[in-house]
Design a protein around this motif. Structure first.
Motif, PDB file in Angstrom:
ATOM      1  N   ALA A   1       0.833  -1.196   0.000  1.00 40.97           N
ATOM      2  CA  ALA A   1       0.000   0.000   0.000  1.00 40.97           C
ATOM      3  C   ALA A   1       0.876   1.257   0.000  1.00 40.97           C
ATOM      4  O   ALA A   1       2.030   1.228   0.447  1.00 40.97           O
ATOM      5  N   SER A   2       0.328   2.335  -0.499  1.00 40.77           N
ATOM      6  CA  SER A   2       1.070   3.599  -0.543  1.00 40.77           C
ATOM      7  C   SER A   2       1.102   4.234   0.840  1.00 40.77           C
ATOM      8  O   SER A   2       0.292   3.909   1.717  1.00 40.77           O
ATOM      9  N   ALA A   3       2.030   5.160   1.011  1.00 43.52           N
ATOM     10  CA  ALA A   3       2.123   5.877   2.280  1.00 43.52           C
ATOM     11  C   ALA A   3       0.833   6.639   2.555  1.00 43.52           C
ATOM     12  O   ALA A   3       0.388   6.733   3.701  1.00 43.52           O
ATOM     13  N   GLU A   4       0.223   7.173   1.501  1.00 42.14           N
ATOM     14  CA  GLU A   4      -1.028   7.907   1.659  1.00 42.14           C
ATOM     15  C   GLU A   4      -2.144   7.010   2.172  1.00 42.14           C
ATOM     16  O   GLU A   4      -2.938   7.423   3.032  1.00 42.14           O
ATOM     17  N   MET A   5      -2.206   5.786   1.666  1.00 45.96           N
ATOM     18  CA  MET A   5      -3.245   4.851   2.103  1.00 45.96           C
ATOM     19  C   MET A   5      -3.062   4.486   3.571  1.00 45.96           C
ATOM     20  O   MET A   5      -4.033   4.409   4.334  1.00 45.96           O
ATOM     21  N   VAL A   6      -1.818   4.253   3.963  1.00 46.73           N
ATOM     22  CA  VAL A   6      -1.546   3.887   5.359  1.00 46.73           C
ATOM     23  C   VAL A   6      -1.854   5.060   6.284  1.00 46.73           C
ATOM     24  O   VAL A   6      -2.436   4.881   7.365  1.00 46.73           O
ATOM     25  N   THR A   7      -1.505   6.258   5.864  1.00 46.29           N
ATOM     26  CA  THR A   7      -1.829   7.435   6.670  1.00 46.29           C
ATOM     27  C   THR A   7      -3.337   7.556   6.849  1.00 46.29           C
ATOM     28  O   THR A   7      -3.816   7.890   7.947  1.00 46.29           O
ATOM     29  N   ALA A   8      -4.091   7.275   5.794  1.00 42.15           N
ATOM     30  CA  ALA A   8      -5.558   7.354   5.873  1.00 42.15           C
ATOM     31  C   ALA A   8      -6.094   6.387   6.924  1.00 42.15           C
ATOM     32  O   ALA A   8      -7.018   6.711   7.678  1.00 42.15           O
ATOM     33  N   VAL A   9      -5.511   5.197   6.999  1.00 44.64           N
ATOM     34  CA  VAL A   9      -5.923   4.203   7.997  1.00 44.64           C
ATOM     35  C   VAL A   9      -5.600   4.709   9.401  1.00 44.64           C
ATOM     36  O   VAL A   9      -6.400   4.559  10.334  1.00 44.64           O
ATOM     37  N   ILE A  10      -4.433   5.297   9.554  1.00 41.09           N
ATOM     38  CA  ILE A  10      -4.034   5.845  10.849  1.00 41.09           C
ATOM     39  C   ILE A  10      -4.998   6.950  11.281  1.00 41.09           C
ATOM     40  O   ILE A  10      -5.440   7.009  12.428  1.00 41.09           O
ATOM     41  N   MET A  11      -5.353   7.822  10.344  1.00 37.02           N
ATOM     42  CA  MET A  11      -6.268   8.917  10.656  1.00 37.02           C
ATOM     43  C   MET A  11      -7.657   8.390  11.012  1.00 37.02           C
ATOM     44  O   MET A  11      -8.342   8.940  11.879  1.00 37.02           O
ATOM     45  N   GLU A  12      -8.088   7.338  10.356  1.00 35.09           N
ATOM     46  CA  GLU A  12      -9.380   6.722  10.683  1.00 35.09           C
ATOM     47  C   GLU A  12      -9.367   6.190  12.107  1.00 35.09           C
ATOM     48  O   GLU A  12     -10.367   6.296  12.838  1.00 35.09           O
ATOM     49  N   SER A  13      -8.234   5.642  12.524  1.00 33.72           N
ATOM     50  CA  SER A  13      -8.133   5.098  13.881  1.00 33.72           C
ATOM     51  C   SER A  13      -8.193   6.214  14.920  1.00 33.72           C
ATOM     52  O   SER A  13      -8.790   6.052  15.987  1.00 33.72           O
ATOM     53  N   ILE A  14      -7.581   7.357  14.605  1.00 37.04           N
ATOM     54  CA  ILE A  14      -7.651   8.512  15.510  1.00 37.04           C
ATOM     55  C   ILE A  14      -9.088   9.023  15.560  1.00 37.04           C
ATOM     56  O   ILE A  14      -9.615   9.359  16.630  1.00 37.04           O
ATOM     57  N   SER A  15      -9.741   9.059  14.396  1.00 37.77           N
ATOM     58  CA  SER A  15     -11.141   9.486  14.327  1.00 37.77           C
ATOM     59  C   SER A  15     -12.023   8.584  15.177  1.00 37.77           C
ATOM     60  O   SER A  15     -12.909   9.045  15.902  1.00 37.77           O
ATOM     61  N   ASP A  16     -11.772   7.269  15.111  1.00 39.43           N
ATOM     62  CA  ASP A  16     -12.557   6.313  15.905  1.00 39.43           C
ATOM     63  C   ASP A  16     -12.392   6.580  17.397  1.00 39.43           C
ATOM     64  O   ASP A  16     -13.363   6.492  18.162  1.00 39.43           O
ATOM     65  N   LEU A  17     -11.160   6.897  17.818  1.00 37.85           N
ATOM     66  CA  LEU A  17     -10.922   7.191  19.234  1.00 37.85           C
ATOM     67  C   LEU A  17     -11.704   8.431  19.660  1.00 37.85           C
ATOM     68  O   LEU A  17     -12.281   8.468  20.756  1.00 37.85           O
ATOM     69  N   LEU A  18     -11.724   9.431  18.805  1.00 40.36           N
ATOM     70  CA  LEU A  18     -12.453  10.661  19.110  1.00 40.36           C
ATOM     71  C   LEU A  18     -13.951  10.383  19.248  1.00 40.36           C
ATOM     72  O   LEU A  18     -14.609  10.839  20.180  1.00 40.36           O
ATOM     73  N   ILE A  19     -14.473   9.599  18.316  1.00 40.82           N
ATOM     74  CA  ILE A  19     -15.906   9.281  18.335  1.00 40.82           C
ATOM     75  C   ILE A  19     -16.276   8.444  19.559  1.00 40.82           C
ATOM     76  O   ILE A  19     -17.262   8.722  20.248  1.00 40.82           O
ATOM     77  N   LYS A  20     -15.477   7.430  19.844  1.00 40.42           N
ATOM     78  CA  LYS A  20     -15.766   6.546  20.972  1.00 40.42           C
ATOM     79  C   LYS A  20     -15.672   7.269  22.316  1.00 40.42           C
ATOM     80  O   LYS A  20     -16.243   6.817  23.308  1.00 40.42           O
ATOM     81  N   ASN A  21     -14.960   8.363  22.318  1.00 41.83           N
ATOM     82  CA  ASN A  21     -14.786   9.092  23.571  1.00 41.83           C
ATOM     83  C   ASN A  21     -15.541  10.418  23.598  1.00 41.83           C
ATOM     84  O   ASN A  21     -15.170  11.356  24.285  1.00 41.83           O
ATOM     85  N   GLY A  22     -16.605  10.463  22.797  1.00 43.65           N
ATOM     86  CA  GLY A  22     -17.520  11.578  22.892  1.00 43.65           C
ATOM     87  C   GLY A  22     -17.241  12.795  22.050  1.00 43.65           C
ATOM     88  O   GLY A  22     -17.929  13.801  22.154  1.00 43.65           O
ATOM     89  N   ARG A  23     -16.224  12.709  21.202  1.00 44.38           N
ATOM     90  CA  ARG A  23     -15.900  13.860  20.337  1.00 44.38           C
ATOM     91  C   ARG A  23     -16.259  13.500  18.908  1.00 44.38           C
ATOM     92  O   ARG A  23     -15.749  12.528  18.371  1.00 44.38           O
ATOM     93  N   GLN A  24     -17.123  14.247  18.276  1.00 46.23           N
ATOM     94  CA  GLN A  24     -17.557  13.962  16.922  1.00 46.23           C
ATOM     95  C   GLN A  24     -16.747  14.784  15.923  1.00 46.23           C
ATOM     96  O   GLN A  24     -16.995  15.963  15.721  1.00 46.23           O
ATOM     97  N   PRO A  25     -15.748  14.165  15.280  1.00 43.50           N
ATOM     98  CA  PRO A  25     -14.956  14.910  14.307  1.00 43.50           C
ATOM     99  C   PRO A  25     -15.699  15.059  12.981  1.00 43.50           C
ATOM    100  O   PRO A  25     -16.590  14.273  12.685  1.00 43.50           O
ATOM    101  N   LEU A  26     -15.325  16.060  12.202  1.00 47.56           N
ATOM    102  CA  LEU A  26     -15.896  16.192  10.873  1.00 47.56           C
ATOM    103  C   LEU A  26     -15.401  15.040  10.016  1.00 47.56           C
ATOM    104  O   LEU A  26     -14.346  14.457  10.278  1.00 47.56           O
ATOM    105  N   PRO A  27     -16.145  14.649   8.958  1.00 46.99           N
ATOM    106  CA  PRO A  27     -15.687  13.560   8.091  1.00 46.99           C
ATOM    107  C   PRO A  27     -14.304  13.869   7.535  1.00 46.99           C
ATOM    108  O   PRO A  27     -13.993  15.001   7.183  1.00 46.99           O
TER     109      PRO A  27
END
Length: 202
Positions: free
Chosen positions: A172-198
């Motif tokens: 996978a490209s570096a961009e694709m892996v970064t996107a996965v990392i950002m999704e994981s950070i987004s999930d943490l925010l959502i699970k802990n009560g913070r609703q990030p923008l898409p």
């Protein structure tokens, strides 16, 4: 290391009571081996907050201008930081980051590259994916949940290390892996009560 521990204790004595910092997920943080710690970026105090809540010393990239300032430059370097030119395309900085990971250290990154102007999670730069793909380090997502207001709780949540085996096998490209990392950070925010923008996937 002694200077780092001293500075860490001094900063913690100020910031922890001021922002009533609450930390969770430390059980997920690998006790040894290289760690790529990826965090959202909402305030200038994010680096010291991560530094005082992480169970291990964190090495951050810092803009090269800081290292040219008398006294401050040496202080920042003694705290484990290393210089990077704007844009995260500095080859020397990339080599320094990879060495930290190879030597079993913790490299702290803010994949967005700059502070969020509205507090919401932005698109990550390819640098995070580059380090994840070029090293055998554990990749740990982290979410800082504000606001940074005196005596109002500030939360720091450490997530489980990501399994990037399939992405590496698929080259996978570096961009694709970064996107996965950002999704994981987004999930943490959502699970802990913070609703990030898409996330911007463009």
């Amino acid at each position: 290391m002694l200077f780092y521990q001293f500075a860490r204790s001094v900063v913690a004595s100020v910031l922890k009571p001021l922002y009533r910092i609450k930390v969770s997920g430390l059980e997920h943080f690998p006790k040894e081996g290289g760690v790529l710690l990826c965090t959202n970026h909402i305030d200038n105090f994010d680096p010291p907050v991560v530094g005082i809540t992480s169970p291990r010393m964190v090495h951050f990239m810092a803009k090269e201008e800081l290292f040219k300032v008398p006294v401050l430059g040496n202080t920042v370097r003694n705290l484990g930081a290393f210089p990077v030119k704007r844009g995260m395309s500095d080859r020397e900085a990339l080599r320094s980051g990879l060495k930290i990971l190879k030597d079993g250290g913790v490299l702290g990154l803010f994949p967005e590259g700059t502070r969020s102007k509205n507090g919401e999670l932005g698109k990550g730069l390819a640098g995070a994916g580059f380090f994840a793909l070029r090293s055998q380090a554990h990749v740990v997502p982290c979410a800082i949940i504000g606001p940074y207001k005196p005596l109002q709780p500030l939360r720091v949540v450490y997530g489980e290390p990501l399994n990037l085996t399939k992405l590496k096998e698929q080259k996978a490209s570096a961009e694709m892996v970064t996107a996965v990392i950002m999704e994981s950070i987004s999930d943490l925010l959502i699970k802990n009560g913070r609703q990030p923008l898409p996330l911007d996937k463009s």
